[in-house]
Design an enzyme around this catalytic site. Structure first.
Site, mmCIF file in Angstrom:
data_model
loop_
_atom_site.group_PDB
_atom_site.id
_atom_site.type_symbol
_atom_site.label_atom_id
_atom_site.label_comp_id
_atom_site.label_asym_id
_atom_site.label_seq_id
_atom_site.Cartn_x
_atom_site.Cartn_y
_atom_site.Cartn_z
ATOM 1 N N SER A 107 47.111 77.314 -6.152
ATOM 2 C CA SER A 107 47.338 78.188 -5.005
ATOM 3 C C SER A 107 46.990 79.635 -5.386
ATOM 4 O O SER A 107 45.869 79.901 -5.820
ATOM 5 C CB SER A 107 48.776 78.015 -4.515
ATOM 6 O OG SER A 107 48.959 78.569 -3.251
ATOM 7 N N ASP A 245 45.988 69.778 3.093
ATOM 8 C CA ASP A 245 46.329 71.033 2.424
ATOM 9 C C ASP A 245 46.185 72.227 3.360
ATOM 10 O O ASP A 245 45.225 72.322 4.118
ATOM 11 C CB ASP A 245 45.408 71.225 1.216
ATOM 12 C CG ASP A 245 46.022 72.077 0.131
ATOM 13 O OD1 ASP A 245 46.712 73.062 0.446
ATOM 14 O OD2 ASP A 245 45.807 71.751 -1.047
ATOM 15 N N HIS A 272 49.707 70.422 -0.078
ATOM 16 C CA HIS A 272 49.502 71.500 -1.043
ATOM 17 C C HIS A 272 50.036 71.187 -2.433
ATOM 18 O O HIS A 272 49.813 71.959 -3.362
ATOM 19 C CB HIS A 272 50.183 72.767 -0.500
ATOM 20 C CG HIS A 272 49.741 74.035 -1.129
ATOM 21 N ND1 HIS A 272 48.413 74.396 -1.249
ATOM 22 C CD2 HIS A 272 50.459 75.071 -1.663
ATOM 23 C CE1 HIS A 272 48.327 75.571 -1.838
ATOM 24 N NE2 HIS A 272 49.550 76.002 -2.110
#
Length: 296
Positions: A107, A245, A272
């Protein structure tokens, strides 16, 4: 598979006059150096998801970025820049004597890993970009698409609250909660390491760099775009994403097409956090990639 493991060592490192705390697991000859997401999250959720790689002979290192976890928490917003975090990451690597590393960024940690790879390419054995992007304006268009699935009335409501700055209004928060369970973690009960990180979130770095939530980017990274620079990444690169995601497969594909030696894995039934949502597919893919790129 992930599990809670006590670190073998806890290190306090001075960065810009502040204390940053790092955690080390195992003693293998190769290091998996983990950069977690946020910004503003302690590293628990990513550390606990990858410390198990000690079983495969790797040393695993993670750290609480400045402003998070056990590290110092200054309140100066000028500290919350990607460039400063790149230098912090390099300070940690050198302080622990890690040499060349397999760098794994998840991320926000993926954005950090990209900028690190372009600044210090000589320090990488491989690069693993998980559930991340390299083009923020493109991501914003993708987030608009995900938000649109809530319906026009809900989108209009969200836009009203965003215009007013009333991000904590119950109806706005309800819409964000739905999006989080669709696109951040699709498990009905979020794993304990995820909850630990979220419960200790420092919104100072997050609000300054990203914005008020996962689906509105108004911070100092909103125009960040390294796609033109990605051909300069020459190390073998693994890009992973979940099919649902928030940082979408389309974003992952843009990176894959730009990095010369990159491969892309999209995990089914995941958003995610595939390491928690679909571990049966995630871990074999990661271990296979690492095993194919051991130092000569």
């Amino acid at each position: 598979m992930w599990r809670d493991i006590e670190p073998e060592a806890r290190h306090e490192i001075e960065v810009d006059g502040y204390k940053v705390v790092a955690y080390s697991f195992g003693s293998g000859p190769e290091t998996l150096f983990c950069l977690n997401g946020g910004p503003g999250l302690p590293c628990d959720y990513l550390r606990e998801a990858h410390s198990c790689l000690i079983d495969k002979g790797y040393r695993v290192v993670a750290f609480d970025q400045l402003g998070t976890g056990a590290s110092d928490r200054p309140t100066d917003p000028s500290l919350w820049t990607i460039g400063r975090y790149v230098e912090e990451t390099e300070t940690v690597r050198k302080a622990l004597g890690l040499g060349k590393v397999h760098m794994l960024g998840h991320s926000w940690g993926g954005w950090l890993a990209i900028d690190y790879a372009l600044t210090y390419p000589e320090n990488l054995q491989t690069l693993i970009l998980e559930d991340t992007v390299a083009d923020m304006p493109h991501l914003v268009t993708e987030l608009e698409r995900l938000r649109a699935a809530l319906g026009p009335e809900t989108v209009a409501m969200m836009q009203k609250h965003e215009a007013q700055g009333t991000y904590d209004h119950p109806e706005y928060m309800a819409a964000i909660t739905i999006l989080n369970y669709r696109h951040v973690c699709r498990l009905p009960e979020w794993p304990a390491p995820v909850r630990r990180s979220l419960d200790d979130w420092n919104m100072g770095p997050y609000g300054t760099m990203q914005g008020p939530n996962e689906f509105l980017y108004i911070g100092n990274l909103k125009d960040w775009n390294r796609i033109p620079d990605l051909p300069g990444i020459k190390v073998p690169t693994l890009i992973t994403t979940g099919e649902h995601d928030e940082l979408t497969p389309a974003c992952a594909l843009k990176m894959k097409l730009a990095i010369p030696d990159a491969e892309l894995r999209v995990f089914a039934n995941a958003s995610h956090m595939p390491f928690y949502e679909n571990p049966a597919d995630y871990y074999p893919a990661l271990i296979d990639f690492l095993s194919r790129h051991r130092p000569n």
